[in-house]
Design a protein around this motif. Sequence first.
Motif, PDB file in Angstrom:
ATOM      1  N   ARG A   1       0.850  -1.196   0.000  1.00 48.91           N
ATOM      2  CA  ARG A   1       0.000   0.000   0.000  1.00 48.91           C
ATOM      3  C   ARG A   1       0.887   1.247   0.000  1.00 48.91           C
ATOM      4  O   ARG A   1       1.860   1.327   0.757  1.00 48.91           O
ATOM      5  CB  ARG A   1      -0.917   0.021   1.232  1.00 48.91           C
ATOM      6  CG  ARG A   1      -1.910  -1.135   1.290  1.00 48.91           C
ATOM      7  CD  ARG A   1      -2.608  -1.192   2.652  1.00 48.91           C
ATOM      8  NE  ARG A   1      -3.524  -2.319   2.730  1.00 48.91           N
ATOM      9  CZ  ARG A   1      -4.857  -2.219   2.595  1.00 48.91           C
ATOM     10  NH1 ARG A   1      -5.411  -1.032   2.382  1.00 48.91           N
ATOM     11  NH2 ARG A   1      -5.615  -3.294   2.677  1.00 48.91           N
ATOM     12  N   ILE A   2       0.483   2.213  -0.826  1.00 48.77           N
ATOM     13  CA  ILE A   2       1.170   3.506  -0.877  1.00 48.77           C
ATOM     14  C   ILE A   2       0.116   4.600  -0.729  1.00 48.77           C
ATOM     15  O   ILE A   2      -0.814   4.682  -1.545  1.00 48.77           O
ATOM     16  CB  ILE A   2       1.952   3.706  -2.194  1.00 48.77           C
ATOM     17  CG1 ILE A   2       3.065   2.656  -2.307  1.00 48.77           C
ATOM     18  CG2 ILE A   2       2.543   5.111  -2.264  1.00 48.77           C
ATOM     19  CD1 ILE A   2       3.875   2.749  -3.601  1.00 48.77           C
ATOM     20  N   GLY A   3       0.261   5.413   0.302  1.00 45.78           N
ATOM     21  CA  GLY A   3      -0.727   6.468   0.544  1.00 45.78           C
ATOM     22  C   GLY A   3      -2.111   5.921   0.804  1.00 45.78           C
ATOM     23  O   GLY A   3      -3.108   6.591   0.497  1.00 45.78           O
ATOM     24  N   GLY A   4      -2.201   4.719   1.327  1.00 41.91           N
ATOM     25  CA  GLY A   4      -3.490   4.104   1.617  1.00 41.91           C
ATOM     26  C   GLY A   4      -4.101   3.372   0.439  1.00 41.91           C
ATOM     27  O   GLY A   4      -5.105   2.674   0.598  1.00 41.91           O
ATOM     28  N   SER A   5      -3.508   3.505  -0.724  1.00 45.26           N
ATOM     29  CA  SER A   5      -4.034   2.836  -1.922  1.00 45.26           C
ATOM     30  C   SER A   5      -3.374   1.470  -2.096  1.00 45.26           C
ATOM     31  O   SER A   5      -2.169   1.306  -1.844  1.00 45.26           O
ATOM     32  CB  SER A   5      -3.780   3.684  -3.173  1.00 45.26           C
ATOM     33  OG  SER A   5      -4.435   4.933  -3.053  1.00 45.26           O
ATOM     34  N   VAL A   6      -4.167   0.487  -2.543  1.00 47.25           N
ATOM     35  CA  VAL A   6      -3.671  -0.877  -2.720  1.00 47.25           C
ATOM     36  C   VAL A   6      -2.991  -1.003  -4.081  1.00 47.25           C
ATOM     37  O   VAL A   6      -3.543  -0.611  -5.110  1.00 47.25           O
ATOM     38  CB  VAL A   6      -4.828  -1.887  -2.609  1.00 47.25           C
ATOM     39  CG1 VAL A   6      -4.328  -3.294  -2.877  1.00 47.25           C
ATOM     40  CG2 VAL A   6      -5.473  -1.800  -1.222  1.00 47.25           C
ATOM     41  N   LEU A   7      -1.781  -1.555  -4.052  1.00 48.70           N
ATOM     42  CA  LEU A   7      -1.056  -1.836  -5.291  1.00 48.70           C
ATOM     43  C   LEU A   7      -1.035  -3.343  -5.534  1.00 48.70           C
ATOM     44  O   LEU A   7      -1.141  -4.123  -4.589  1.00 48.70           O
ATOM     45  CB  LEU A   7       0.390  -1.327  -5.212  1.00 48.70           C
ATOM     46  CG  LEU A   7       0.649   0.133  -5.613  1.00 48.70           C
ATOM     47  CD1 LEU A   7      -0.018   1.091  -4.638  1.00 48.70           C
ATOM     48  CD2 LEU A   7       2.146   0.405  -5.690  1.00 48.70           C
ATOM     49  N   ASP A   8      -0.837  -3.712  -6.797  1.00 49.81           N
ATOM     50  CA  ASP A   8      -0.667  -5.127  -7.117  1.00 49.81           C
ATOM     51  C   ASP A   8       0.780  -5.490  -6.788  1.00 49.81           C
ATOM     52  O   ASP A   8       1.722  -4.974  -7.407  1.00 49.81           O
ATOM     53  CB  ASP A   8      -0.942  -5.360  -8.598  1.00 49.81           C
ATOM     54  CG  ASP A   8      -0.968  -6.848  -8.955  1.00 49.81           C
ATOM     55  OD1 ASP A   8      -0.398  -7.662  -8.178  1.00 49.81           O
ATOM     56  OD2 ASP A   8      -1.547  -7.198  -9.993  1.00 49.81           O
ATOM     57  N   PRO A   9       1.006  -6.364  -5.818  1.00 48.36           N
ATOM     58  CA  PRO A   9       2.385  -6.669  -5.400  1.00 48.36           C
ATOM     59  C   PRO A   9       3.234  -7.339  -6.481  1.00 48.36           C
ATOM     60  O   PRO A   9       4.461  -7.148  -6.498  1.00 48.36           O
ATOM     61  CB  PRO A   9       2.181  -7.621  -4.210  1.00 48.36           C
ATOM     62  CG  PRO A   9       0.804  -7.345  -3.723  1.00 48.36           C
ATOM     63  CD  PRO A   9       0.017  -7.035  -4.955  1.00 48.36           C
TER      64      PRO A   9
END
Length: 271
Positions: free
Chosen positions: A254-262
Amino acid sequence: MPETTIETTTTASPAVGDRTTARSRSAALVRPVRTVAILGAVGALVAAIALPAFASASGPADAGPVTAERLAADNAQSIVVASEATQAPTTREQFIATTPDEIEKRKAEEAAAARAAAAAATVSSSSRPSIAGLALVAPGSGAVRYPVTSFTPGEGPGSGRGHEGWDMIAPEGTPIYAAAAGTVTASAESIGGYGVSIMIMSNLNGTMVETRYGHMVYGSRMVEVGDQVAAGQLIGLVGNTGNSYGSHLHFEVRIGGSVLDPEPWLAANAG
């Protein structure tokens, strides 16, 4: 003609003199009698007022020493409290719930406490899994590392059921490494659906990146909240706890509360 002298003698009547003397004597006797009567009346009044009070204060001549028990017996409405007596502290827990809402709330609290105690007993009764023969540091030299070095790719985020991580399928007991250096922000034997999990906040070139590691083996956590970890440091073992159906690592970024695809994030940054 011879001179004739007539002598006239005035004599007080005996009756009149006797009456005057009697009156004088009577008046002299009445005055002291009246004074004595007045003093007697005043003395009787004083005695009537003072004697009962004196009698109640002094008590019978054969009365023993006055004690707290005697005072209480003489005056049933009085309360005798020892100076050393203190009130015992009370807490809400000493009262029993009586309303339906309180009863249900108390039952829920007791059930939660029982579950927590059972989980703690499970963890304490089972020794930490052995890490003998495991690499304590993941291979590589970059600021970002793969959290599991040998795995089968599984489901990623965006599956439509609220899945926000990448499932890295591996046998139970497979070592898990920190994907980046940072500070441990969460570490517990149960965090919701994550089960045994750890969360780490990292600063990568000025960007705050949070990584999450879920479904680890009970008792396998190697770090606690507040610990500083290095990239590639061993932090736990793959398990099947929480909302899991088979051993695997649930890995989130997560970056800035947003979910990223790992998966693509690791492919682009891991060294």
